[in-house]
Design a protein around this motif. Structure first.
Motif, PDB file in Angstrom:
ATOM      1  N   GLN A 164      -5.768 -39.311 -12.281  1.00  0.00           N
ATOM      2  CA  GLN A 164      -7.336 -39.994 -11.915  1.00  0.00           C
ATOM      3  C   GLN A 164      -8.154 -39.084 -12.908  1.00  0.00           C
ATOM      4  O   GLN A 164      -9.213 -39.819 -13.439  1.00  0.00           O
ATOM      5  CB  GLN A 164      -7.535 -39.940 -10.428  1.00  0.00           C
ATOM      6  CG  GLN A 164      -6.685 -40.962  -9.620  1.00  0.00           C
ATOM      7  CD  GLN A 164      -7.455 -41.324  -8.306  1.00  0.00           C
ATOM      8  OE1 GLN A 164      -6.792 -42.172  -7.541  1.00  0.00           O
ATOM      9  NE2 GLN A 164      -8.663 -40.680  -7.957  1.00  0.00           N
ATOM     10  N   GLU A 175     -17.304 -46.502  -8.243  1.00  0.00           N
ATOM     11  CA  GLU A 175     -16.437 -46.395  -6.963  1.00  0.00           C
ATOM     12  C   GLU A 175     -16.849 -47.479  -6.223  1.00  0.00           C
ATOM     13  O   GLU A 175     -18.115 -47.516  -5.999  1.00  0.00           O
ATOM     14  CB  GLU A 175     -16.543 -44.816  -6.450  1.00  0.00           C
ATOM     15  CG  GLU A 175     -16.052 -43.885  -7.115  1.00  0.00           C
ATOM     16  CD  GLU A 175     -15.897 -42.479  -6.668  1.00  0.00           C
ATOM     17  OE1 GLU A 175     -16.954 -42.446  -5.746  1.00  0.00           O
ATOM     18  OE2 GLU A 175     -15.179 -41.761  -7.045  1.00  0.00           O
ATOM     19  N   GLU A 204     -13.124 -48.746   0.413  1.00  0.00           N
ATOM     20  CA  GLU A 204     -11.533 -49.254   0.612  1.00  0.00           C
ATOM     21  C   GLU A 204     -11.517 -50.237   1.589  1.00  0.00           C
ATOM     22  O   GLU A 204     -10.579 -51.245   1.496  1.00  0.00           O
ATOM     23  CB  GLU A 204     -10.641 -48.077   1.011  1.00  0.00           C
ATOM     24  CG  GLU A 204     -10.711 -46.850  -0.247  1.00  0.00           C
ATOM     25  CD  GLU A 204      -9.876 -45.756   0.301  1.00  0.00           C
ATOM     26  OE1 GLU A 204      -9.463 -45.740   1.375  1.00  0.00           O
ATOM     27  OE2 GLU A 204      -9.665 -44.984  -0.684  1.00  0.00           O
ATOM     28  N   THR A 220      -8.883 -52.534  -7.221  1.00  0.00           N
ATOM     29  CA  THR A 220     -10.158 -52.117  -7.343  1.00  0.00           C
ATOM     30  C   THR A 220     -11.147 -52.884  -7.954  1.00  0.00           C
ATOM     31  O   THR A 220     -12.355 -52.734  -8.441  1.00  0.00           O
ATOM     32  CB  THR A 220     -10.059 -50.815  -8.267  1.00  0.00           C
ATOM     33  OG1 THR A 220      -9.476 -50.935  -9.282  1.00  0.00           O
ATOM     34  CG2 THR A 220      -9.439 -49.665  -7.208  1.00  0.00           C
ATOM     35  N   GLY A 233      -8.911 -45.638  -8.054  1.00  0.00           N
ATOM     36  CA  GLY A 233      -9.111 -45.616  -6.658  1.00  0.00           C
ATOM     37  C   GLY A 233      -7.659 -46.124  -5.969  1.00  0.00           C
ATOM     38  O   GLY A 233      -6.873 -46.502  -6.659  1.00  0.00           O
ATOM     39  N   HIS A 236      -2.083 -46.336  -6.368  1.00  0.00           N
ATOM     40  CA  HIS A 236      -3.328 -46.148  -7.038  1.00  0.00           C
ATOM     41  C   HIS A 236      -3.568 -46.978  -8.353  1.00  0.00           C
ATOM     42  O   HIS A 236      -2.583 -47.109  -8.997  1.00  0.00           O
ATOM     43  CB  HIS A 236      -3.657 -44.801  -7.419  1.00  0.00           C
ATOM     44  CG  HIS A 236      -3.725 -43.901  -6.350  1.00  0.00           C
ATOM     45  ND1 HIS A 236      -2.547 -43.497  -5.228  1.00  0.00           N
ATOM     46  CD2 HIS A 236      -4.692 -43.312  -5.470  1.00  0.00           C
ATOM     47  CE1 HIS A 236      -2.939 -42.827  -4.487  1.00  0.00           C
ATOM     48  NE2 HIS A 236      -4.270 -42.623  -4.449  1.00  0.00           N
TER      49      HIS A 236
END
Length: 367
Positions: free
Chosen positions: A130, A146, A149, A190, A211, A228
């Protein structure tokens, strides 16, 4: 029944004779003095003071003597044992001191030197890749974005042109947060981060979104309910598929090496139009006719599926407040778990999450 022999002479019992006790005592003291280590001294103690030693056997003979003879015999044996015990204590102290001095010399540690007293830890390969991918995009001038979640249903589906009847919205693909009227889900990709960015910023936009995402997949060698992704979004004037392909070629070369080759296959995604699947030329067999059939990495295909991409659908731009007449853009998404397993020929995706540090430690210093 006869009475005890009151005339029994203890001097006639060999083990209790004064000269015999002196001999046994002197032998024991000599053996103790000759011991040059604590291990040798332990053996001398067993041989000369233990349960089967001459002194112990002599002590047992005292019980067979008549009462009037036991006192003198007991004193002789006690004096011999006392002398041996004293010699043992003195020699033990000497050898312990010598052992301590030896260890101080042989095990001396220079406390001024740097040391790695604790085992070196290892970072998880997902964390490492990442950050590696994020560094690639930052070097291109992109930003890292970002998002939460636990995501709003509208941002996860509707804003991305996934209508109310789309099968991905059902319980078969999505973890819904109770109560259902809250309209919250564990994000399935994401992409909501892209929608949030377009709603709060004006173009030009160049962001990458690595993410964790969630889908109701049964865990097996190639699937997991938690995995991910890294997704990218570019919104600007005059962007096209050509810019998308150049970006992905650069990303693939930065991850897999400069010799890697990509190809696009037509596909369909609700949030991009036109859309494509991105494949990588197998880096093991290189797609060679004489090697591809036996290649376990690409399973005889010559290519490895990498991710999806396309030009952002105008409906998504409108939903997120971007003028499609002025701006265009492209988006893409790749699985980071799959990137690791394909790059390092890992057969089972679950190896990444079994918690065995023997597997993850080699990845701890980089990818």
């Amino acid at each position: 029944m006869s009475a005890p022999n009151s005339d029994f002479d203890p001097v006639e019992v060999t083990a209790l004779r004064a000269d015999e006790l002196e001999r046994v005592r002197d032998e024991a003291i000599a053996a103790i003095a000759a011991a040059d280590s604590l291990a040798a001294l332990k053996q001398a103690r067993i041989d000369h003071v233990g349960d089967r030693s001459p002194l112990a056997l002599a002590n047992r003979e005292i019980g067979a003597l008549p009462p009037q003879a036991r006192k003198d015999a007991g004193q002789r044996v006690g004096q011999a044992k006392g002398a041996v015990t004293q010699a043992l204590a003195a020699r033990t102290a000497e050898l312990e001191l010598l052992e301590e001095q030896r260890r101080l010399v042989e095990e001396t540690v220079d406390v001024t030197l740097p040391t790695d007293a604790d085992p070196v830890g290892a970072r998880h390969p997902i964390t490492t890749i990442q950050e590696h991918v994020a560094d690639i995009f930052v070097a291109m001038g992109w930003e890292i974005a970002e998002g939460p979640e636990v995501e709003a249903e509208w941002l996860n589906f509707d804003a991305l042109n996934l209508g109310p009847d789309h099968p991905a919205r059902t319980m078969q693909d999505t973890f819904w947060v109770t109560p259902e009227r809250a309209a919250l889900v564990l994000r399935t990709h994401t992409s909501p981060v892209q929608a949030r960015t377009m709603l709060t910023r004006t173009p030009p936009i160049y962001i990458a979104c690595p993410g964790r995402v969630f889908r109701t997949d049964e865990p097996d060698a190639t699937h997991a309910p938690v995995f991910h992704q890294v997704e990218g979004l570019a919104i600007d004037e005059g962007l096209s598929m050509a810019h998308l392909k150049g970006t992905l070629d650069h990303l693939a070369a930065a991850i897999y090496g400069p010799e890697i080759t990509t190809r696009f296959r037509p596909s369909y995604f609700p949030f991009t139009e036109p859309s494509a699947e991105v494949d990588l030329l197998c880096y093991v067999c290189q797609g060679a006719a004489d090697a591809v059939a036996d290649c376990g990495t690409c399973r005889g295909e010559g290519w490895i599926e990498w991710g999806g991409c396309g030009v952002v659908n105008p409906r998504v731009l409108v939903a997120c407040g971007v003028d499609p007449e002025r701006h265009s853009g492209f988006a893409f998404g790749m699985g980071l778990d799959r990137t690791i397993t394909s790059r390092y020929d890992i057969a089972d995706l679950r190896d990444l999450w079994d918690g065995d540090i023997r597997f993850t430690a080699p990845f701890g210093v980089g990818l």
